[in-house]
Enzyme design. Structure first.
Site, PDB file in Angstrom:
ATOM      1  N   ASP A 128      63.651 -85.361 -86.832  1.00  0.00           N
ATOM      2  CA  ASP A 128      63.484 -86.708 -86.299  1.00  0.00           C
ATOM      3  C   ASP A 128      64.585 -87.550 -86.929  1.00  0.00           C
ATOM      4  O   ASP A 128      64.525 -87.883 -88.120  1.00  0.00           O
ATOM      5  CB  ASP A 128      62.110 -87.267 -86.657  1.00  0.00           C
TER       6      ASP A 128
ATOM      7  N   ASN B 138      74.016 -85.683 -81.049  1.00  0.00           N
ATOM      8  CA  ASN B 138      73.673 -85.831 -79.639  1.00  0.00           C
ATOM      9  C   ASN B 138      72.379 -86.600 -79.408  1.00  0.00           C
ATOM     10  O   ASN B 138      72.207 -87.205 -78.352  1.00  0.00           O
ATOM     11  CB  ASN B 138      73.562 -84.444 -78.996  1.00  0.00           C
TER      12      ASN B 138
ATOM     13  N   TYR C 158      70.481-100.587 -75.157  1.00  0.00           N
ATOM     14  CA  TYR C 158      71.158 -99.300 -75.000  1.00  0.00           C
ATOM     15  C   TYR C 158      72.675 -99.498 -75.045  1.00  0.00           C
ATOM     16  O   TYR C 158      73.392 -98.759 -75.731  1.00  0.00           O
ATOM     17  CB  TYR C 158      70.747 -98.638 -73.688  1.00  0.00           C
TER      18      TYR C 158
ATOM     19  N   LYS D 198      75.353 -97.946 -77.877  1.00  0.00           N
ATOM     20  CA  LYS D 198      76.463 -97.047 -77.570  1.00  0.00           C
ATOM     21  C   LYS D 198      77.816 -97.677 -77.903  1.00  0.00           C
ATOM     22  O   LYS D 198      78.761 -96.964 -78.248  1.00  0.00           O
ATOM     23  CB  LYS D 198      76.393 -96.609 -76.108  1.00  0.00           C
TER      24      LYS D 198
END
Length: 243
Positions: free
Chosen positions: A52, A79, A143, A147
């Site tokens: 995790d 990833n 999000y 990123k």
């Protein structure tokens, strides 16, 4: 072209989608792979361990066991990542924000910090970004933020590692058909399927090919970034769909 025979690799979020495809591609190229995921029962890697990335103790335990079982470390693929919801920012919640930032940003930073001491000369770190980290779009503020942070961290780390024989790459995919949208829409199958309707999206294997390309360049070459989109996609949300 450099080969991966005898190399060892860690792949986070390796139980499905892009992570599973990357782990499979690395193994097929000759690397020994330790996969980590919360759903570790779904892992198909040589070394399969629970992970995790939002939990420091879990990450420390995973890295210690993976490096021990592999006998060293040459490749780290960060990833693991997710998105929750497609809502305006003022409709977001503290809980969702924490999950996204902990997974997508802190998880990448945490795993990198823990793995760096084990990374051998000639090693390679691959961070999975997104075109959302290059082209903002509406109703995805957290999000997009996460990123952009991954991309910034990758370039900042490149500066800090200059002089060490360690390669660093960020891979920024566009529309890839995985469980990503199912998670984003909290299990709503209809909404998830609509994301990939009437268009040919990328496959996880397409992204894995890009990762493999970056990893197999000659030692003096560093592929800083790779951006990959479906042919029918020009930006994060501009997609040509068949009628």
């Amino acid at each position: 072209m450099a080969g991966l025979e005898g190399k060892t690799a860690i792949v986070t979020g390796a139980s499905s989608g892009i992570g599973a495809a990357i782990a499979s591609a690395l193994a097929a190229a000759g690397a020994r792979v330790a996969g980590g995921a919360r759903r570790f029962d779904r892992l198909e890697t040589e070394v399969a361990l629970e992970l995790d990335v939002t939990d420091l103790a879990s990450c420390q335990r995973f890295v210690d066991m993976a490096v021990r079982d592999l006998g060293g470390l040459d490749i780290l693929v960060n990833n693991a990542g997710l998105s929750l919801g497609r809502d305006p920012f003022d409709d977001s919640t503290e809980e969702d924000e924490e999950v996204v930032l902990e997974t997508n940003v802190h998880g990448v930073v945490r795993m990198t910090r823990l793995c760096l001491p084990h990374l051998r000369d000639g090693g390679h770190i691959v961070n999975m970004g997104s075109i959302a980290g290059r082209q903002p779009y509406e109703n995805a503020a957290l999000y997009v933020t996460s990123k952009f942070a991954v991309r910034g961290f990758t370039y900042a780390l490149r500066e800090d590692l200059l002089g060490r024989p360690i390669h660093l790459t960020t891979v920024d995919p566009g529309l890839v058909e995985t469980d990503f949208s199912r998670v984003r829409f909290r299990g709503d199958e209809e909404k998830a399927k609509a994301v990939y309707a009437n268009v040919e999206p990328l496959r996880p294997e397409d992204v894995a090919d890009c990762v493999l390309f970056a990893l197999t360049r000659p030692p003096h070459v560093n592929v800083d970034e790779i951006v990959i989109k479906a042919l029918a996609q020009s930006s994060a949300v501009r997609i040509l769909r068949e009628s």
